[in-house]
Motif scaffolding. Structure first.
Motif, PDB file in Angstrom:
ATOM      1  N   THR A 170       0.854  -1.188   0.000  1.00  0.00           N
ATOM      2  CA  THR A 170       0.000   0.000   0.000  1.00  0.00           C
ATOM      3  C   THR A 170       0.889   1.236   0.000  1.00  0.00           C
ATOM      4  O   THR A 170       2.107   1.143   0.149  1.00  0.00           O
ATOM      5  N   LEU A 171       0.281   2.387  -0.115  1.00  0.00           N
ATOM      6  CA  LEU A 171       1.022   3.640  -0.077  1.00  0.00           C
ATOM      7  C   LEU A 171       1.696   3.810   1.285  1.00  0.00           C
ATOM      8  O   LEU A 171       2.827   4.281   1.391  1.00  0.00           O
ATOM      9  N   GLU A 172       1.025   3.397   2.334  1.00  0.00           N
ATOM     10  CA  GLU A 172       1.598   3.474   3.677  1.00  0.00           C
ATOM     11  C   GLU A 172       2.869   2.630   3.775  1.00  0.00           C
ATOM     12  O   GLU A 172       3.884   3.067   4.334  1.00  0.00           O
ATOM     13  N   ASP A 173       2.838   1.397   3.202  1.00  0.00           N
ATOM     14  CA  ASP A 173       4.015   0.534   3.211  1.00  0.00           C
ATOM     15  C   ASP A 173       5.175   1.202   2.468  1.00  0.00           C
ATOM     16  O   ASP A 173       6.321   1.151   2.897  1.00  0.00           O
ATOM     17  N   PHE A 174       4.865   1.837   1.359  1.00  0.00           N
ATOM     18  CA  PHE A 174       5.881   2.497   0.559  1.00  0.00           C
ATOM     19  C   PHE A 174       6.531   3.642   1.334  1.00  0.00           C
ATOM     20  O   PHE A 174       7.748   3.799   1.335  1.00  0.00           O
ATOM     21  N   ILE A 175       5.720   4.420   2.027  1.00  0.00           N
ATOM     22  CA  ILE A 175       6.237   5.548   2.813  1.00  0.00           C
ATOM     23  C   ILE A 175       7.106   5.049   3.945  1.00  0.00           C
ATOM     24  O   ILE A 175       8.165   5.591   4.231  1.00  0.00           O
ATOM     25  N   ARG A 176       6.664   3.986   4.621  1.00  0.00           N
ATOM     26  CA  ARG A 176       7.441   3.419   5.734  1.00  0.00           C
ATOM     27  C   ARG A 176       8.793   2.896   5.265  1.00  0.00           C
ATOM     28  O   ARG A 176       9.790   3.083   5.952  1.00  0.00           O
ATOM     29  N   THR A 177       8.853   2.248   4.129  1.00  0.00           N
ATOM     30  CA  THR A 177      10.133   1.730   3.643  1.00  0.00           C
ATOM     31  C   THR A 177      11.053   2.868   3.236  1.00  0.00           C
ATOM     32  O   THR A 177      12.272   2.723   3.317  1.00  0.00           O
ATOM     33  N   GLY A 178      10.518   3.990   2.820  1.00  0.00           N
ATOM     34  CA  GLY A 178      11.337   5.130   2.449  1.00  0.00           C
ATOM     35  C   GLY A 178      11.940   5.837   3.642  1.00  0.00           C
ATOM     36  O   GLY A 178      12.997   6.459   3.552  1.00  0.00           O
ATOM     37  N   LYS A 179      11.305   5.739   4.817  1.00  0.00           N
ATOM     38  CA  LYS A 179      11.802   6.423   6.013  1.00  0.00           C
ATOM     39  C   LYS A 179      12.906   5.651   6.710  1.00  0.00           C
ATOM     40  O   LYS A 179      13.640   6.201   7.497  1.00  0.00           O
ATOM     41  N   LYS A 180      13.020   4.363   6.438  1.00  0.00           N
ATOM     42  CA  LYS A 180      14.014   3.530   7.128  1.00  0.00           C
ATOM     43  C   LYS A 180      15.410   3.861   6.728  1.00  0.00           C
ATOM     44  O   LYS A 180      15.833   4.360   5.830  1.00  0.00           O
TER      45      LYS A 180
END
Length: 164
Positions: A154-164
């Motif tokens: 999902t978009l949320e998953d994508f954002i979370r992986t970008g913050k790591k």
């Protein structure tokens, strides 16, 4: 019974193999094939069907995109400059090169300026005529493999992986 090759109604028909197909032909047409003794009538068909089934099975296999090659070939970013330098090294004008590789002058001009990308066929002709390399090996960017039965990203998953 008529000959399956010429259509003439002749007395005796023999079975011959012509281009992989068994036909019942007259004595005159038998010279065009090889005598087929003891072969079943549908043996060539079985071979053809088997090869088609194998091809279909090979095409239908799923591909794992994560196990792809380490490198892929892509058009070089400075392809226009490479083409221009290669042409100038040969001492050709754009019109001469266009006629040598059987292409329109406007296509050569646009490709050299970088306004249009050449297709695969034109790339091969340019590389051969000019003695240059336009396709480069580029490392493939590895992506994280997700579990087969997990939910889709999902978009949320994508954002979370970008913050790591």
């Amino acid at each position: 019974m008529p000959c399956e090759l010429c259509g003439n109604e002749k007395g005796k028909l023999t079975t011959v193999q012509i281009e992989g197909t068994l036909l019942r032909v007259c004595e005159d047409c038998a010279k065009f094939g090889d005598t087929a003794r003891g072969a079943s009538k549908d043996a060539p068909n079985k071979i053809i069907i088997q090869s088609r089934l194998e091809n279909r099975e090979r095409r239908m296999k799923t591909k794992d995109v994560y196990q792809a090659a380490e490198e892929v070939s892509e058009l070089a970013e400075d392809y226009g400059e490479r083409i221009r330098k290669g042409r100038e090294a040969k001492g050709w004008k754009q019109e001469e090169m266009a006629s040598i590789i059987s292409e329109r002058l406007s296509v050569i001009q646009n490709v050299e300026r970088g306004h249009s990308k050449p297709d695969d066929n034109l790339i091969k002709r340019l590389e051969k005529a000019l003695g240059i390399v336009l396709m480069e090996k580029v490392p493939l960017i590895k992506t994280e493999k997700r579990a087969v039965n997990s939910r889709s990203m999902t978009l949320e998953d994508f954002i979370r992986t970008g913050k790591k």
